[in-house]
Design a protein around this motif. Structure first.
Motif, mmCIF file in Angstrom:
data_model
loop_
_atom_site.group_PDB
_atom_site.id
_atom_site.type_symbol
_atom_site.label_atom_id
_atom_site.label_comp_id
_atom_site.label_asym_id
_atom_site.label_seq_id
_atom_site.Cartn_x
_atom_site.Cartn_y
_atom_site.Cartn_z
ATOM 1 N N GLU A 232 0.846 -1.085 0.010
ATOM 2 C CA GLU A 232 0.124 0.106 0.113
ATOM 3 C C GLU A 232 1.151 1.366 0.054
ATOM 4 O O GLU A 232 0.764 2.258 -0.824
ATOM 5 N N ASN B 270 2.613 1.552 -3.353
ATOM 6 C CA ASN B 270 1.940 2.223 -4.567
ATOM 7 C C ASN B 270 1.840 3.841 -4.220
ATOM 8 O O ASN B 270 1.768 4.317 -5.101
ATOM 9 N N SER B 271 1.798 4.101 -2.911
ATOM 10 C CA SER B 271 1.688 5.470 -2.705
ATOM 11 C C SER B 271 3.140 6.263 -3.325
ATOM 12 O O SER B 271 2.937 7.344 -3.948
ATOM 13 N N THR C 129 -4.973 10.076 -2.880
ATOM 14 C CA THR C 129 -6.127 8.930 -2.328
ATOM 15 C C THR C 129 -7.063 9.631 -1.604
ATOM 16 O O THR C 129 -7.810 8.877 -0.699
ATOM 17 N N HIS D 178 -11.149 0.231 -1.085
ATOM 18 C CA HIS D 178 -9.969 0.953 -0.614
ATOM 19 C C HIS D 178 -8.700 0.020 -1.355
ATOM 20 O O HIS D 178 -7.943 0.801 -1.892
ATOM 21 N N GLU D 179 -8.732 -1.171 -1.530
ATOM 22 C CA GLU D 179 -7.694 -2.109 -2.219
ATOM 23 C C GLU D 179 -7.486 -1.545 -3.813
ATOM 24 O O GLU D 179 -6.425 -1.480 -4.194
ATOM 25 N N ASN E 208 -6.283 2.095 -3.813
ATOM 26 C CA ASN E 208 -4.822 2.307 -3.824
ATOM 27 C C ASN E 208 -4.058 2.355 -4.866
ATOM 28 O O ASN E 208 -2.797 2.917 -5.177
ATOM 29 N N GLY F 242 -8.415 5.221 -0.434
ATOM 30 C CA GLY F 242 -7.271 4.024 -1.136
ATOM 31 C C GLY F 242 -6.050 4.092 -0.288
ATOM 32 O O GLY F 242 -4.905 3.435 -0.697
ATOM 33 N N HIS F 243 -5.950 4.611 0.775
ATOM 34 C CA HIS F 243 -4.910 4.714 1.789
ATOM 35 C C HIS F 243 -4.900 5.101 3.145
ATOM 36 O O HIS F 243 -5.641 6.053 3.346
#
Length: 536
Positions: free
Chosen positions: A51, A54-55, A74, A441-442, A445, A458-459
């Motif tokens: 997670e 990806n950010s 996000t 959410h998943e 992300n 998303g995070h």
């Protein structure tokens, strides 16, 4: 530089060989994952902390599209950008140059990320050895210290193997606190490798300021810490705390106020102060960033975890504390080792949100003292060193094996369905820049990695009021929102992306009211559908 601090060419050849070995070993699982992806799965680029990984790619994408200021990708709340996460923004600009312009393929972002990992990891290992050489004269002890610092951990691997994975409600610290160790940094956190390199370079410059050209080297130390602060801002506060503890130790040891150290430390500390002040202002002036900071909670676990995490190295270091304290009477930098270790237990329980991250760098003085202690205790006893290495390297081995297993077995979150990637790329071509996308959410992300769009959720920390939004998304998919709440939600978003995770929550077709179907990708369980919110 005194004669005892010099590093010979032979030593540097060993360091470079050791560093090359570590770089190859940490890259193998990523190379395996890249080869494992195929028609059905795409590799995310991360083997742990996906997670957050990806950010980082999302921040690079911001830079790749020409941005110089960071904004949350996000969270849908309007807000001004700030000079945060500068290394990833700069890497995004570099990726844009490599790709020949925007848009930059995600594969290029991942390649640049890992290129930076290799470069910053190499720099960190070189700086670590140079730092170690200031305190240790024998090459064998220096090499041992480097191994302990880069690969050493605690007894978390034993805790995990015996099935007590969440002792006292937490995973072992050597699995979740990269700042307190080094292997996780080398394995996949290039910004932390850069920050620690700058932190240690700052201290090396300050050591030089104590011997010669005080003003110039003190300013250089401050410049290093400014770079560190632009990478991880609160590390500046860690440096200030360590400097304070070092000054106090020098005062106690020398029985007089350490004027020379004080003046040089103050000069060095003033240079990164504007960076710290700017960051404090950003998080006070912006309601969005203030909320992000408030929900970014990383508390320290039960003290037993720190005991297990540093038991072996700590016991060895105790055997060398007197050695460091004695030497500190003539050369103050030896007192830094003692004071840094003494400050760490206080720092990690300060009443702040990021408690456990304040363990930054403590493995360095601990590894140096442990190497001295081990050299003394294990002199003529090869088995003592062997047992110690088995105990302290176990966590790194387990983390590496875990990464390799994940690389060989495509599954979320390390891999993502190819249909999901296709849907996101199509959505990016369809939607205007910075449109807001609703999903679970998943799924959210991944939205800012493959698109120039904003995820509604998303995070964890980087989605403002994430828990409330996730509950709202679930209620929307179950068609449980009242008309006013549903209208308010759809006013905040522009597109809805529905895949397997969203369908698992959906109840009936009522949630599709007011949505226009635009495209679909994949078949069966891996089908992804793009909807646009219908506007009057």
């Amino acid at each position: 530089m005194s004669p005892g601090e010099r590093v010979t060419r032979r030593e540097w050849r060993w360091v470079l060989g050791f560093a090359a070995l570590i770089l190859v070993l940490t890259t193998i699982p990523y190379a395996v994952a890249w080869r494992t992806q195929g028609d059905d799965w795409r590799f995310s680029g991360s083997l742990f902390g996906v997670e957050d990984g990806n950010s980082y790619l999302a921040k690079m994408r911001l830079g790749a599209r020409g941005e110089w200021l960071f904004t949350l990708r996000t969270s849908s709340e309007p807000h001004d950008g700030a000079l945060l996460f500068l290394p990833y923004l700069l890497l995004g600009h570099l990726a844009r140059l490599i790709a020949g312009g925007a848009p930059v393929p995600v594969g290029t972002l991942i390649a640049v990320f890992h290129g930076a990992r290799l470069i910053f990891d190499l720099a960190l290992m070189v700086v670590l050895y140079r730092f170690v050489a200031v305190f240790l004269r024998r090459p064998a002890t220096r090499r041992l210290a480097l191994v302990l610092i880069t690969l050493g951990g605690g007894l978390g691997w034993l805790v995990s193997l015996f099935g007590a994975g969440r002792l006292f409600g937490s995973l072992p610290v050597d699995f979740i606190v990269p700042e307190g160790y080094t292997f996780l940094i080398l394995f996949g956190l290039p910004h932390l490798a850069l920050a620690r390199s700058a932190l240690l370079l700052g201290f090396l410059c300050l050591f030089a300021a104590l011997r010669q050209a005080p003003a110039r080297y003190a300013l250089l130390a401050g410049a290093c810490w400014a770079v560190m602060g632009l990478t991880v801002p609160f590390y500046i506060a860690v440096v200030y705390a360590v400097l304070g503890a070092w000054g106090l130790a020098a005062w106690l040891r020398m029985r007089r106020f350490p004027t020379g150290l004080f003046i040089r430390a103050v000069v060095a500390a003033l240079v990164p102060l504007p960076v710290l002040v700017y960051n404090a202002w950003v998080f006070v002036a912006s309601d969005v960033f203030a909320q992000w900071a408030a929900q970014n909670r990383l508390p320290s676990p039960h003290p037993a975890h720190y005991v297990l995490g540093y038991a072996v190295l700590g016991l060895l270091a105790v055997a060398a504390l007197r050695w460091a304290w004695r030497r500190g009477a003539a050369r103050m930098h030896y007192l830094l080792l003692v004071s840094w270790i003494a400050a760490a237990p206080v720092l990690v329980y300060l009443p702040v949100n990021v408690q456990r991250r304040l363990a930054e760098g403590v493995i360095v003085p601990l590894g140096i003292l442990a190497a001295v202690g081990l050299a003394r205790i294990g002199r003529g006893r090869w088995w003592v060193t062997s047992v110690t290495l088995v105990l302290v390297l176990g966590t790194s081995v387990l983390l590496w094996l875990g990464g390799l297993v994940s690389a060989l077995n495509p599954a979320r979150p390390v891999f993502r369905p190819a249909a999901e990637v296709d849907a996101l790329q199509a959505l990016n071509a369809l939607a205007p820049r910075d449109a807001v996308v609703l999903s679970r959410h998943e799924t959210g992300n991944l939205v800012p990695v493959y698109t120039d769009l904003i995820a509604y959720v998303g995070h964890g920390p980087e989605t403002i009021h994430a828990d409330e939004k996730e509950a709202r998304v679930t209620a929307f998919l179950r068609d449980e929102l009242n008309p006013a709440a549903r209208e308010a939600l759809l006013d905040d978003v522009d597109y809805v992306l529905v895949g397997p995770l969203e369908r698992a929550e959906a109840r009936g077709d009522g949630w599709q009211r007011g949505l226009r179907r635009r495209a679909a990708f994949g078949d069966g369980a891996d089908r992804f559908v793009i909807y646009e919110v219908a506007r009057d």
